[in-house]
Write a protein that holds these residues in place. Structure first.
Motif, PDB file in Angstrom:
ATOM      1  N   PRO A 139       0.808  -1.224   0.000  1.00  0.00           N
ATOM      2  CA  PRO A 139       0.000   0.000   0.000  1.00  0.00           C
ATOM      3  C   PRO A 139       0.842   1.275   0.000  1.00  0.00           C
ATOM      4  O   PRO A 139       0.300   2.376  -0.101  1.00  0.00           O
ATOM      5  CB  PRO A 139      -0.789  -0.115   1.317  1.00  0.00           C
ATOM      6  N   ILE A 140       2.165   1.140   0.098  1.00  0.00           N
ATOM      7  CA  ILE A 140       3.047   2.307   0.203  1.00  0.00           C
ATOM      8  C   ILE A 140       3.769   2.519  -1.112  1.00  0.00           C
ATOM      9  O   ILE A 140       4.287   1.578  -1.716  1.00  0.00           O
ATOM     10  CB  ILE A 140       4.071   2.121   1.344  1.00  0.00           C
ATOM     11  N   ARG A 141       3.803   3.773  -1.570  1.00  0.00           N
ATOM     12  CA  ARG A 141       4.592   4.145  -2.727  1.00  0.00           C
ATOM     13  C   ARG A 141       5.793   4.961  -2.261  1.00  0.00           C
ATOM     14  O   ARG A 141       5.633   5.915  -1.495  1.00  0.00           O
ATOM     15  CB  ARG A 141       3.780   4.969  -3.717  1.00  0.00           C
ATOM     16  N   ILE A 142       6.977   4.573  -2.711  1.00  0.00           N
ATOM     17  CA  ILE A 142       8.187   5.281  -2.326  1.00  0.00           C
ATOM     18  C   ILE A 142       8.917   5.742  -3.577  1.00  0.00           C
ATOM     19  O   ILE A 142       8.702   5.221  -4.668  1.00  0.00           O
ATOM     20  CB  ILE A 142       9.125   4.412  -1.464  1.00  0.00           C
ATOM     21  N   GLN A 143       9.789   6.726  -3.394  1.00  0.00           N
ATOM     22  CA  GLN A 143      10.580   7.277  -4.481  1.00  0.00           C
ATOM     23  C   GLN A 143      12.043   6.905  -4.231  1.00  0.00           C
ATOM     24  O   GLN A 143      12.737   7.553  -3.450  1.00  0.00           O
ATOM     25  CB  GLN A 143      10.409   8.792  -4.547  1.00  0.00           C
ATOM     26  N   PRO A 144      12.547   5.846  -4.878  1.00  0.00           N
ATOM     27  CA  PRO A 144      13.902   5.377  -4.591  1.00  0.00           C
ATOM     28  C   PRO A 144      14.991   6.419  -4.836  1.00  0.00           C
ATOM     29  O   PRO A 144      16.056   6.365  -4.218  1.00  0.00           O
ATOM     30  CB  PRO A 144      14.062   4.183  -5.539  1.00  0.00           C
ATOM     31  N   SER A 145      14.747   7.371  -5.733  1.00  0.00           N
ATOM     32  CA  SER A 145      15.764   8.381  -6.001  1.00  0.00           C
ATOM     33  C   SER A 145      16.034   9.258  -4.779  1.00  0.00           C
ATOM     34  O   SER A 145      17.152   9.772  -4.613  1.00  0.00           O
ATOM     35  CB  SER A 145      15.343   9.257  -7.183  1.00  0.00           C
ATOM     36  N   GLU A 146      15.038   9.427  -3.901  1.00  0.00           N
ATOM     37  CA  GLU A 146      15.262  10.192  -2.677  1.00  0.00           C
ATOM     38  C   GLU A 146      16.162   9.420  -1.716  1.00  0.00           C
ATOM     39  O   GLU A 146      17.026  10.004  -1.051  1.00  0.00           O
ATOM     40  CB  GLU A 146      13.920  10.508  -1.999  1.00  0.00           C
ATOM     41  N   ILE A 147      15.976   8.111  -1.647  1.00  0.00           N
ATOM     42  CA  ILE A 147      16.845   7.278  -0.820  1.00  0.00           C
ATOM     43  C   ILE A 147      18.254   7.257  -1.404  1.00  0.00           C
ATOM     44  O   ILE A 147      19.249   7.221  -0.670  1.00  0.00           O
ATOM     45  CB  ILE A 147      16.266   5.855  -0.722  1.00  0.00           C
ATOM     46  N   ALA A 148      18.348   7.310  -2.742  1.00  0.00           N
ATOM     47  CA  ALA A 148      19.655   7.284  -3.398  1.00  0.00           C
ATOM     48  C   ALA A 148      20.502   8.499  -3.039  1.00  0.00           C
ATOM     49  O   ALA A 148      21.732   8.407  -2.996  1.00  0.00           O
ATOM     50  CB  ALA A 148      19.469   7.195  -4.912  1.00  0.00           C
TER      51      ALA A 148
END
Length: 422
Positions: A139-148
């Motif tokens: 149910p969660i959408r994340i933005q991997p570029s922010e973690i990068a």
């Protein structure tokens, strides 16, 4: 006998008082800034204030959007943001307490996780506003570029700290940091996220500058980045329109200029002190992304020029304290990490504010700690937690904190009432 009138002495009290008072104020300010715990308290206080302002502005800017898209619940968005804050604060506290060895051991795990998530985003990602840079995990959408962003700063600082005595050679500066970061940036570009790619380029250039890369390398890099960015922007009609219309958004008011024009409307109607919290008119549908990319415009409309300058001043306070820590430390890892975090957060702030002021094209960069979004908020809080930990572990700061703990313990012991003899 004639009396002679002597001219007033240049060192009279009337001419000396203002200079003396200003000198005393300046001396006291310098003394306060030079205290061992100044950087620690500046980082802690500025981060807390920005986080508080961010929650207030997300509540205000998202209220209309939440009501229309969440069955009449005006607090749906801010409740999710508050949940991310409640997750992020303990993570930041843990980051501030981790020993340097543990932080550096996590760096390789972080960069591998970032690469894997970005690769999965290209294959399985969700497209939002034309960018395929979101990854759905249940149910969660994340933005991997922010973690990068956090992973890159952490890993590059660790690698350069390991090679600190060998950084006089260009090969040691370039390998393996430059190819890895360029590869990660390419993965971000494949997701059509040009704004985040530019932030990653800025982080790379900052790390190269800190380790003492030759000046000709920056000339080449800036030329290549400029050419590639213009070429990528020209491949998309939407980006091309944003690039050609951002200087005068009213030229294409009903199309490409709609978002920046209404951002300027919001800022101009705020005046000196704003319309008041919750009184923004542009958030009622005219201003796109009011609680994310354009939240600075709503902030200016509701809190005025004073509110916007306060937010910018708080970011500059974080930059000042972090640079002070970087310059004072003897640990190369702390120095490289601190500079990388400063360029990341302050760079995003400058880009976001520039977008709202129509000084830069709209490229979808959120305002750190202020804009809505857990994917951006959580890494930013962890990064600030690391900075706070660096500040409190400086030798003089650690000694001052230890003395306060001893003084507090002595005060508690002295205040105890001895038991009566029976």
């Amino acid at each position: 006998m004639a009396t002679t009138v002597q001219p007033p002495r240049t060192g009279s009290t009337s001419t000396r008082l203002p200079r003396t008072s200003f000198g005393a104020w300046y001396a006291s300010a310098r003394h306060a800034l030079d205290r061992p715990l100044t950087s620690y308290y500046l980082l802690l206080g500025a981060s807390a204030l920005l986080l508080t302002i961010g929650l207030i502005m997300v509540l205000s800017a998202s209220s209309v959007y939440s009501y229309e898209n969440h069955d009449g619940d005006s607090y749906a968005v801010v409740k999710r943001q508050l949940l991310w804050v409640l997750i992020g604060i303990p993570c930041a506290w843990i980051a501030s307490r981790l020993p340097y060895r543990a932080i550096r051991q996590v760096s390789w795990v972080g960069i591998i996780v970032a690469v894997v998530m970005l690769a999965l985003t290209i294959k399985l990602g969700t497209t939002v506003n034309g960018n395929t840079n979101w990854l759905a995990l249940g149910p969660i959408r994340i933005q991997p570029s922010e973690i990068a962003k956090l992973a890159i700063v952490l890993w590059a600082a660790h690698v350069y700290a390991q090679k600190d005595r060998r950084l006089g050679r260009l090969h040691q500066v370039m390998m393996p940091v430059v190819p890895v970061i360029l590869g990660i940036t390419l993965l971000v570009i494949l997701g059509d996220d040009l704004g985040t790619a530019l932030v990653l380029f800025a982080i790379l250039l900052a790390m190269l500058w800190v380790v003492g890369a030759p000046a000709r390398l920056f000339t080449i890099a800036l030329t290549v980045i400029g050419v590639v960015a213009i070429w990528i922007a020209s491949t998309s009609a939407e980006r091309r329109e944003r690039l050609t219309n951002f200087v005068d958004p009213f030229k294409d008011y009903h199309d490409a200029g709609w978002q920046p024009a209404h951002g300027l409307y919001a800022l101009s109607s705020g005046g000196w002190f704003g319309q008041g919290i919750g009184a923004s008119q542009q958030k009622w549908g005219d201003l796109p992304e009011a609680h994310t990319d354009d939240i600075f415009a709503v902030l200016g409309e509701e809190l005025g020029l004073v509110g916007t300058l306060l937010v910018v001043a708080l970011f500059l306070t974080i930059a000042y304290a972090a640079v002070k820590v970087a310059l004072a430390t003897r640990d190369p890892f702390v120095r490289y990490m601190s500079f990388g975090i400063v360029v990341w957060l302050i760079g995003q702030m400058i880009i976001n504010v520039g977008m709202v002021l129509a000084l830069l094209p709209v490229i979808g960069i959120p305002l750190p700690l202020i804009s809505y979004g857990g994917s951006a908020l959580l890494p930013s809080l962890v990064a600030l937690g690391l900075l706070i930990g660096f500040a409190r572990r400086e030798p003089e700061a650690a000694q001052a904190l230890a003395q306060r703990r001893r003084a507090r313990s002595s005060g508690l012991s002295a205040g105890r009432v001895p038991p009566r003899d029976s």
